[in-house]
Design an enzyme around this catalytic site. Structure first.
Site, PDB file in Angstrom:
ATOM      1  N   ASP A 324      45.049  34.183  41.476  1.00 39.78           N
ATOM      2  CA  ASP A 324      43.886  34.354  40.608  1.00 39.78           C
ATOM      3  C   ASP A 324      43.968  33.347  39.451  1.00 39.78           C
ATOM      4  O   ASP A 324      44.998  32.722  39.202  1.00 39.78           O
ATOM      5  CB  ASP A 324      43.768  35.804  40.114  1.00 39.78           C
ATOM      6  CG  ASP A 324      42.326  36.156  39.723  1.00 39.78           C
ATOM      7  OD1 ASP A 324      41.498  35.242  39.568  1.00 39.78           O
ATOM      8  OD2 ASP A 324      42.027  37.357  39.555  1.00 39.78           O
ATOM      9  N   GLU A 518      35.085  41.494  33.664  1.00 41.48           N
ATOM     10  CA  GLU A 518      36.505  41.749  33.405  1.00 41.48           C
ATOM     11  C   GLU A 518      36.873  41.598  31.929  1.00 41.48           C
ATOM     12  O   GLU A 518      36.243  40.846  31.210  1.00 41.48           O
ATOM     13  CB  GLU A 518      37.366  40.822  34.270  1.00 41.48           C
ATOM     14  CG  GLU A 518      36.884  39.389  34.273  1.00 41.48           C
ATOM     15  CD  GLU A 518      37.734  38.465  35.130  1.00 41.48           C
ATOM     16  OE1 GLU A 518      38.925  38.717  35.323  1.00 41.48           O
ATOM     17  OE2 GLU A 518      37.174  37.460  35.586  1.00 41.48           O
TER      18      GLU A 518
HETATM   19  C1  BGC Z   1      38.805  37.015  38.578  1.00 41.34           C
HETATM   20  C2  BGC Z   1      38.567  36.848  40.058  1.00 41.34           C
HETATM   21  C3  BGC Z   1      37.669  35.678  40.336  1.00 41.34           C
HETATM   22  C4  BGC Z   1      38.229  34.443  39.675  1.00 41.34           C
HETATM   23  C5  BGC Z   1      37.369  33.222  39.868  1.00 41.34           C
HETATM   24  C6  BGC Z   1      39.209  35.733  37.927  1.00 41.34           C
HETATM   25  O1  BGC Z   1      39.234  35.847  36.549  1.00 41.34           O
HETATM   26  O2  BGC Z   1      39.802  37.994  38.377  1.00 41.34           O
HETATM   27  O3  BGC Z   1      38.012  38.026  40.600  1.00 41.34           O
HETATM   28  O4  BGC Z   1      37.520  35.508  41.706  1.00 41.34           O
HETATM   29  O5  BGC Z   1      38.373  34.667  38.294  1.00 41.34           O
HETATM   30  O6  BGC Z   1      36.215  33.284  39.106  1.00 41.34           O
HETATM   31  C1  BGC Z   2      36.717  33.875  35.111  1.00 35.46           C
HETATM   32  C2  BGC Z   2      35.921  32.697  35.465  1.00 35.46           C
HETATM   33  C3  BGC Z   2      35.233  32.276  34.220  1.00 35.46           C
HETATM   34  C4  BGC Z   2      36.259  31.972  33.145  1.00 35.46           C
HETATM   35  C5  BGC Z   2      35.609  31.660  31.845  1.00 35.46           C
HETATM   36  C6  BGC Z   2      37.765  33.480  34.108  1.00 35.46           C
HETATM   37  O1  BGC Z   2      38.627  34.509  33.823  1.00 35.46           O
HETATM   38  O2  BGC Z   2      37.266  34.398  36.266  1.00 35.46           O
HETATM   39  O3  BGC Z   2      35.054  32.966  36.508  1.00 35.46           O
HETATM   40  O4  BGC Z   2      34.422  31.173  34.426  1.00 35.46           O
HETATM   41  O5  BGC Z   2      37.166  33.004  32.951  1.00 35.46           O
HETATM   42  O6  BGC Z   2      36.569  31.305  30.898  1.00 35.46           O
END
Ligand code: BGC
Ligand code: BGC
Length: 628
Positions: A324, A518
Site C-alpha cells: 500500500d 481513510e
Molecule cells: C489506500 C489504498 C489505495 C491506495 C492507492 C492507500 O492509501 O489505503 O486502498 O488503493 O492508497 O490510492
Molecule cells: C491515498 C491516495 C491519495 C494520497 C493523497 C493516499 O493515502 O491513498 O490515493 O492520492 O494519499 O496524499
C-alpha cells in the site's frame, strides 16, 4: 543504458544484450538506437532472426515469462517491481530511464483534462515511453475504481460496498464489476485496486463503507465482483486486473483505528479476515494489496508468514502482491532494512509511490549486498510479467478507444439505479407510511443530503476524500423524487426545512454524513450532527408525517430520534443514481435490502457484531422490512 549489476558473467550478459539488440532491430517498426556497436562476429541476416519468444503471443505464458526474465538486467527487474503515482514523475522520460513497471493514479490524481480522451492520451503517452525501452515491457497502470471508475468525471458512480453488501445480490455485484471494468478500459487503464475484502468490525473506522459488511461470509459472497472485473479472460479488451485488499485484518483494528492494530489469535484472525481471500484466490484474483495495519503489533507489510507461507503457499495465490501507499516506510529500521523486509516478506511490487530514485537504488543495493536473494526478485518479476502477458499488454499495449462510449452510459446508470434500489434497507415503516402515493398534493424535501451529488457519493469520488456539490453528472435524491411524482404534485425543497408547515402531506428528510475517506473518516462519535438535529427539530414542530432517509457510510446512533419518524430508510452512499431512492420511496421497487451491519443502540455498544454473546442492538444484522 546497458549497465548491468552482474559482474561475474560479463560476456554472457554482453552477448545476450547483443542478441536482443539485433532481434529488436529486426522486428520493431521503430528501430532502437544502438548504444553498443553490432557484433561483427555474429552477423545473422535480419530476416533470419526470429522474434524473441516472449513476443510470441501464441507461446505459453510461462515460457514467455522465462524467456523475458532471462534477458533482464537487475535494473530492469527492479523497475518492474516499482510503482509510482503519475503525479510524482519528475520527468516522463524517467519511465524509460528507471524501467518503471507500473504507474498509478491515487485518489484525485487525474490528467489535466479529466475526460475519457484526456485519460487515454495520458495513458498512451506513458505507455509509449515504456515501450521505447530495450525490451519494450509495457506498463501496468492501476487506479482505485472502487465504486465505478470514480476518479473520472462523468463515470457511473455505483453505491459504495456497504450498500452492495445490503443487496445480498452477488450476481448484481458481478455485473457492476463488469461495467466498471468497461469504464476503466475506456480510459486505457489495466488494473483496479478493488475489491476491498475488509470485514469492518468497528464502525468508528472511516473505511467501514468500503467493506461489504461485518460478516466474513457476506464479504466472501461478494467476491463475485472479481469475475466482473477480470471477465472470462484477462486478455479481453474490457477485462481489468482486480486487487483484493487490504490483506489482512484492516477492518479489525482496536477501536476501529485506521492503520491500527488487530488483536486476535491466529485462528480467529484467519476465520474473520483471511477467509475472504480464499474466495478471491479461487476466483483467480490477479493481485492482492497488503494492509497498512498490524496484527498483534507486527506490521502486515513485514509478515512473511501470512504473505508468503499462507497466501502464496497454503492458499496457492499465483498473482502478485502489491504494497500500500508508502506503507513500506512504516516498517522498522532504515530505508534499506524496510525495503528488504518487505520484499523478503513476499511483496512483489512496491507502491513507492514517490521517490523512485531512492527506491530503485536501495532495492538494487539490497540485492547486490545479499540481503535479498535473486530468487525472490525473479519470483516477484515473474508474477508481475505473468499478469502482463495474461492481460495481453504486449499485444495490445494502448488504450482501446472504442470502450470510452461506455463511460457513464445509460445502460450503466440503469444498473447503478438497480443497485441503489436493492441496497436500501427499510428499518421502520409505521402504519405503512411508505410507499408514498405518487399523486400527493404536497411533498416537502429537506436535509443536507437531499440535493447533493457529492454527499450522496461519499469519499473516493473525483478526489480522495470526496467533496460536496455538483462534482459530476448524476441524479440527486431530490431530482429523483421530482421525476417520480405526478404532474400535479408540488415538491417544495428547503435544505434547512424552513417554510415547512402542517399544510404538507409528508416531509422527506435526507440527512447523514458528509464525504470522507481513510484517516479523516475515523470518528469517536457516530451521531447525527447539529445541522441534521436542527432540521429534525423543525420537522417535528411542523407535525408532518416524516420519512427519514439516512445517507451515510455506516450506521449512526439514532435511538433518541427514531420515535419521531414514521419511516426510516438507510440509503448508505448510493452514488450518482439517486432515482433508485425515489423508486423505493414511491413503491416502484419493494425494498429487499438487509443490514450488512448490526445497528447499535448507543456508542457504548460499539463494537457490536452478529454472533456476539451479548447482543441487544437497535436492529440486528440482516434486518430489513418490505412493503406488505
Ligand atoms: C489506500 C489504498 C489505495 C491506495 C492507492 C492507500 O492509501 O489505503 O486502498 O488503493 O492508497 O490510492
Ligand atoms: C491515498 C491516495 C491519495 C494520497 C493523497 C493516499 O493515502 O491513498 O490515493 O492520492 O494519499 O496524499
Amino acid at each position: 543504458m546497458f549497465q548491468t549489476q552482474n559482474t561475474r558473467k560479463p560476456f554472457a550478459v554482453l552477448s545476450l544484450i547483443l542478441a536482443a539488440l539485433i532481434a529488436l532491430q529486426a522486428c520493431s517498426p521503430t528501430p532502437a538506437t544502438p548504444t553498443v556497436p553490432p557484433a561483427t562476429e555474429t552477423p545473422a541476416p535480419p530476416s533470419a532472426t526470429p522474434a524473441p519468444l516472449y513476443k510470441d503471443a501464441d507461446a505459453p505464458v510461462a515460457e514467455r515469462v522465462a524467456d523475458l526474465l532471462a534477458q533482464m538486467t537487475l535494473e530492469e527487474k527492479v523497475g518492474q517491481m516499482t510503482q509510482i503515482d503519475r503525479g510524482f514523475l519528475v520527468s516522463k522520460d524517467d519511465i524509460a530511464k528507471y524501467y518503471l513497471g507500473s504507474l498509478l493514479s491515487g485518489g484525485g490524481s487525474v490528467p489535466k483534462s479529466n475526460t475519457p480522451e484526456g485519460w487515454e492520451d495520458m495513458y498512451d503517452d506513458f505507455q509509449s515511453i515504456a515501450l521505447s525501452t530495450r525490451l519494450g515491457i509495457p506498463l501496468i497502470y492501476g487506479i482505485d475504481a472502487v465504486h465505478g471508475h470514480n476518479n473520472v468525471y462523468g463515470a457511473t458512480i455505483f453505491p459504495h460496498n456497504i450498500g452492495l453488501g445490503a443487496t445480498r445480490d452477488p450476481e448484481l455485484v458481478q455485473k457492476i464489476g463488469r461495467m466498471t471494468a468497461q469504464e476503466v478500459a475506456g480510459t486505457g487503464i489495466d488494473w483496479t485496486f478493488s475489491p476491498c475484502l475488509c470485514v469492518a468490525r468497528d464502525e468508528r473506522w472511516g473505511r467501514t463503507y468500503e467493506s461489504f459488511g461485518e460478516d466474513p461470509e457476506l464479504v466472501q459472497s461478494m467476491a463475485t465482483v472479481i469475475d466482473g472485473y477480470q471477465g472470462t479472460e484477462l486478455s479481453e479488451g474490457d477485462a481489468i486486473l482486480a486487487t483484493a485488499k487490504h490483506f489482512a485484518g484492516d477492518g479489525g483494528t482496536t477501536n476501529g483505528k485506521d492503520q491500527g492494530n488487530t488483536e486476535a489469535t491466529e485462528a480467529d484472525f484467519r476465520a474473520l479476515f483471511v477467509t475472504p481471500y480464499e474466495a478471491a484466490i479461487k476466483r483467480n484474483v490477479g493481485s492482492i494489496m497488503v494492509s497498512f495495519s498490524s496484527w498483534n503489533g507486527e506490521k502486515m507489510h513485514g509478515n512473511q508468514h501470512l504473505i508468503t507461507d499462507v497466501l502464496k503457499g497454503e492458499l496457492g495465490f499465483k498473482g502478485f502482491i502489491v504494497s500500500d501507499w508508502a506503507a513500506v516506510k512504516q516498517l522498522k529500521g532504515d530505508y534499506a532494512a524496510q525495503v528488504s523486509t518487505a520484499i523478503n516478506a513476499g511483496i512483489d511490487m512496491v507502491m513507492v509511490p514517490d521517490d523512485y530514485q531512492t527506491f530503485t537504488l536501495t532495492l538494487k543495493n539490497e540485492v547486490n549486498n545479499g540481503h535479498i536473494p535473486m530468487s525472490r526478485i525473479d519470483d516477484a518479476v515473474s508474477r508481475i510479467l505473468t499478469k502482463k502477458f495474461e492481460l495481453a499488454l504486449f499485444e495490445k499495449p494502448y488504450a482501446d478507444r472504442t470502450y470510452a462510449a461506455q463511460i457513464g452510459s445509460a445502460e450503466h446508470r440503469d444498473l447503478a439505479r438497480q443497485a441503489v434500489r436493492e441496497s436500501l434497507v427499510l428499518l421502520k415503516n409505521e402504519n405503512n407510511l411508505l410507499p408514498l402515493a405518487k399523486d400527493l398534493d404536497t411533498v416537502f424535501v429537506a436535509g443536507k443530503n437531499a440535493d447533493d451529488l457529492g454527499n450522496q457519493s461519499g469519499g473516493w469520488t473525483l478526489t480522495w476524500q470526496g467533496s460536496s456539490g455538483k462534482i459530476t453528472p448524476g441524479t440527486t435524491i431530490l431530482q429523483g423524487i421530482k421525476d417520480t411524482v405526478s404532474a400535479d404534485t408540488t415538491v417544495t425543497y428547503d435544505r434547512e426545512a424552513d417554510g415547512l408547515d402542517k399544510s404538507y402531506q409528508v416531509a422527506i428528510v435526507v440527512i447523514g454524513e458528509m464525504p470522507y475517506a481513510e484517516f479523516k473518516g475515523d470518528k469517536l462519535l457516530l451521531e447525527l450532527d447539529s445541522i441534521d438535529l436542527n432540521v429534525l427539530r423543525k420537522v417535528k414542530e411542523a407535525g408532518v408525517p416524516t420519512v427519514v432517509v439516512l445517507v451515510s457510510g455506516r450506521p449512526l446512533v439514532v435511538t433518541d430520534q427514531l420515535p419521531d419518524w414514521g419511516a426510516f430508510v438507510a440509503a448508505w452512499l448510493p452514488g450518482t443514481e439517486g432515482q433508485g431512492v425515489a423508486d423505493v420511496l414511491f413503491g416502484d421497487y419493494n425494498p429487499t435490502g438487509k443490514l450488512p451491519h448490526t445497528w447499535p443502540r448507543s456508542m457504548k455498544q460499539i463494537p457490536i457484531n452478529v454472533g456476539d454473546s451479548e447482543y441487544d442492538p437497535l436492529f440486528p444484522f440482516g434486518f430489513g422490512l418490505s412493503y406488505p
